[in-house]
Design a protein around this motif. Sequence first.
Motif, PDB file in Angstrom:
ATOM      1  N   ASP A   1      51.999  53.572  27.815  1.00 45.34           N
ATOM      2  CA  ASP A   1      51.877  53.142  29.206  1.00 45.34           C
ATOM      3  C   ASP A   1      50.534  52.458  29.423  1.00 45.34           C
ATOM      4  N   GLN A   2      50.527  51.148  29.455  1.00 48.63           N
ATOM      5  CA  GLN A   2      49.314  50.370  29.700  1.00 48.63           C
ATOM      6  C   GLN A   2      49.472  49.617  31.022  1.00 48.63           C
ATOM      7  N   PRO A   3      48.590  49.862  31.987  1.00 46.86           N
ATOM      8  CA  PRO A   3      48.715  49.219  33.295  1.00 46.86           C
ATOM      9  C   PRO A   3      48.157  47.792  33.273  1.00 46.86           C
ATOM     10  N   LEU A   4      48.829  46.906  32.553  1.00 44.48           N
ATOM     11  CA  LEU A   4      48.311  45.554  32.358  1.00 44.48           C
ATOM     12  C   LEU A   4      48.114  44.807  33.671  1.00 44.48           C
ATOM     13  N   ARG A   5      49.015  44.997  34.624  1.00 44.62           N
ATOM     14  CA  ARG A   5      48.848  44.318  35.921  1.00 44.62           C
ATOM     15  C   ARG A   5      47.621  44.853  36.652  1.00 44.62           C
ATOM     16  N   GLY A   6      47.381  46.138  36.547  1.00 49.60           N
ATOM     17  CA  GLY A   6      46.184  46.725  37.140  1.00 49.60           C
ATOM     18  C   GLY A   6      44.915  46.187  36.496  1.00 49.60           C
ATOM     19  N   TYR A   7      44.936  46.069  35.168  1.00 47.70           N
ATOM     20  CA  TYR A   7      43.788  45.493  34.467  1.00 47.70           C
ATOM     21  C   TYR A   7      43.579  44.038  34.889  1.00 47.70           C
ATOM     22  N   LEU A   8      44.675  43.305  34.984  1.00 54.08           N
ATOM     23  CA  LEU A   8      44.583  41.902  35.387  1.00 54.08           C
ATOM     24  C   LEU A   8      44.012  41.778  36.796  1.00 54.08           C
ATOM     25  N   ALA A   9      44.432  42.657  37.697  1.00 59.82           N
ATOM     26  CA  ALA A   9      43.894  42.648  39.063  1.00 59.82           C
ATOM     27  C   ALA A   9      42.397  42.948  39.053  1.00 59.82           C
ATOM     28  N   ALA A  10      41.985  43.937  38.260  1.00 61.97           N
ATOM     29  CA  ALA A  10      40.557  44.275  38.182  1.00 61.97           C
ATOM     30  C   ALA A  10      39.757  43.098  37.622  1.00 61.97           C
ATOM     31  N   MET A  11      40.276  42.445  36.586  1.00 58.43           N
ATOM     32  CA  MET A  11      39.583  41.282  36.028  1.00 58.43           C
ATOM     33  C   MET A  11      39.494  40.148  37.042  1.00 58.43           C
ATOM     34  N   ALA A  12      40.536  39.965  37.821  1.00 61.50           N
ATOM     35  CA  ALA A  12      40.526  38.911  38.843  1.00 61.50           C
ATOM     36  C   ALA A  12      39.484  39.215  39.917  1.00 61.50           C
ATOM     37  N   VAL A  13      39.388  40.478  40.326  1.00 64.52           N
ATOM     38  CA  VAL A  13      38.385  40.864  41.327  1.00 64.52           C
ATOM     39  C   VAL A  13      36.981  40.664  40.760  1.00 64.52           C
ATOM     40  N   PHE A  14      36.776  41.061  39.515  1.00 65.20           N
ATOM     41  CA  PHE A  14      35.461  40.894  38.881  1.00 65.20           C
ATOM     42  C   PHE A  14      35.092  39.412  38.795  1.00 65.20           C
ATOM     43  N   ALA A  15      36.004  38.606  38.302  1.00 66.69           N
ATOM     44  CA  ALA A  15      35.738  37.165  38.180  1.00 66.69           C
ATOM     45  C   ALA A  15      35.534  36.531  39.553  1.00 66.69           C
ATOM     46  N   GLY A  16      36.358  36.911  40.516  1.00 60.87           N
ATOM     47  CA  GLY A  16      36.219  36.371  41.869  1.00 60.87           C
ATOM     48  C   GLY A  16      34.896  36.772  42.500  1.00 60.87           C
ATOM     49  N   GLY A  17      34.503  38.019  42.327  1.00 63.07           N
ATOM     50  CA  GLY A  17      33.229  38.483  42.873  1.00 63.07           C
ATOM     51  C   GLY A  17      32.048  37.800  42.224  1.00 63.07           C
ATOM     52  N   THR A  18      32.110  37.644  40.915  1.00 59.34           N
ATOM     53  CA  THR A  18      31.041  36.953  40.200  1.00 59.34           C
ATOM     54  C   THR A  18      30.965  35.493  40.636  1.00 59.34           C
ATOM     55  N   GLY A  19      32.123  34.865  40.755  1.00 58.07           N
ATOM     56  CA  GLY A  19      32.153  33.475  41.235  1.00 58.07           C
ATOM     57  C   GLY A  19      31.616  33.348  42.648  1.00 58.07           C
ATOM     58  N   ALA A  20      31.996  34.279  43.516  1.00 60.73           N
ATOM     59  CA  ALA A  20      31.517  34.247  44.901  1.00 60.73           C
ATOM     60  C   ALA A  20      30.004  34.414  44.958  1.00 60.73           C
ATOM     61  N   MET A  21      29.448  35.300  44.127  1.00 57.04           N
ATOM     62  CA  MET A  21      27.993  35.478  44.091  1.00 57.04           C
ATOM     63  C   MET A  21      27.303  34.197  43.618  1.00 57.04           C
ATOM     64  N   SER A  22      27.904  33.530  42.654  1.00 59.57           N
ATOM     65  CA  SER A  22      27.332  32.274  42.162  1.00 59.57           C
ATOM     66  C   SER A  22      27.343  31.202  43.243  1.00 59.57           C
ATOM     67  N   VAL A  23      28.444  31.114  43.969  1.00 63.63           N
ATOM     68  CA  VAL A  23      28.550  30.141  45.064  1.00 63.63           C
ATOM     69  C   VAL A  23      27.552  30.475  46.165  1.00 63.63           C
ATOM     70  N   LEU A  24      27.440  31.757  46.499  1.00 59.28           N
ATOM     71  CA  LEU A  24      26.498  32.176  47.526  1.00 59.28           C
ATOM     72  C   LEU A  24      25.058  31.883  47.104  1.00 59.28           C
ATOM     73  N   ALA A  25      24.752  32.146  45.849  1.00 58.02           N
ATOM     74  CA  ALA A  25      23.398  31.854  45.347  1.00 58.02           C
ATOM     75  C   ALA A  25      23.092  30.363  45.483  1.00 58.02           C
ATOM     76  N   ARG A  26      24.022  29.550  45.068  1.00 56.84           N
ATOM     77  CA  ARG A  26      23.818  28.105  45.156  1.00 56.84           C
ATOM     78  C   ARG A  26      23.685  27.657  46.610  1.00 56.84           C
ATOM     79  N   ALA A  27      24.525  28.196  47.486  1.00 60.64           N
ATOM     80  CA  ALA A  27      24.516  27.800  48.898  1.00 60.64           C
ATOM     81  C   ALA A  27      23.218  28.210  49.593  1.00 60.64           C
ATOM     82  N   THR A  28      22.598  29.288  49.122  1.00 59.05           N
ATOM     83  CA  THR A  28      21.363  29.755  49.744  1.00 59.05           C
ATOM     84  C   THR A  28      20.120  29.284  48.990  1.00 59.05           C
ATOM     85  N   GLY A  29      20.327  28.452  47.991  1.00 57.62           N
ATOM     86  CA  GLY A  29      19.196  27.894  47.248  1.00 57.62           C
ATOM     87  C   GLY A  29      18.573  28.835  46.235  1.00 57.62           C
ATOM     88  N   ARG A  30      19.264  29.905  45.925  1.00 53.92           N
ATOM     89  CA  ARG A  30      18.746  30.834  44.918  1.00 53.92           C
ATOM     90  C   ARG A  30      19.327  30.480  43.563  1.00 53.92           C
TER      91      ARG A  30
END
Length: 172
Positions: A24-53
């Motif tokens: 029993d491997q929750p692949l969809r759960g893992y995929l969701a967690a990876m998507a949240v991690f990637a999305g959060g990391t991307g959002a932080m990068s966009v926010l950093a750029r938008a604020t000049g950091r």
Amino acid sequence: MNIDATTMLGRLADEQDTYEHGHDQPLRGYLAAMAVFAGGTGAMSVLARATGRRLPDRVALTDVILGGVATHKFARLLAKDAVTSPVRVPFTQFEDAAGSAELNESARKDGELRHGIGELVSCPFCLAPWIATGYVAALTFAPRVARAWSSVLTTVAISDVLQHVYARIRTE
């Protein structure tokens, strides 16, 4: 070649069955967690750029050491500490006490997302990349806060080691 959505989902399910090989491997759960991690990391990068950091060109060795120890301690607090168990309750099931105010828990198996999150929140090794990424983001946006946070948790980790050493010396 024209493949409809039903055929594609069927093929994906076959691939998952083949991969899991009866486990029993929750692949969809893992995929969701990876998507949240990637999305959060991307959002932080966009926010950093938008604020000049900008992310630092390099991180000071002291920040790496403090951050590493703090990440270790925070991951254990979140994943294993008895006091933080209410946060894990929706995703884990109590197994037994593990000593030093820590618990052994297992991921709930009722739903792939719940199971995947349960594995994440009960595993300090799994939480560490999330915490470390947050720490580096904090160094970018609020370095004084990041250093204060890492100093507190590093101090607690050192205290934990001393508590164990003291307990061992007292029993010998």
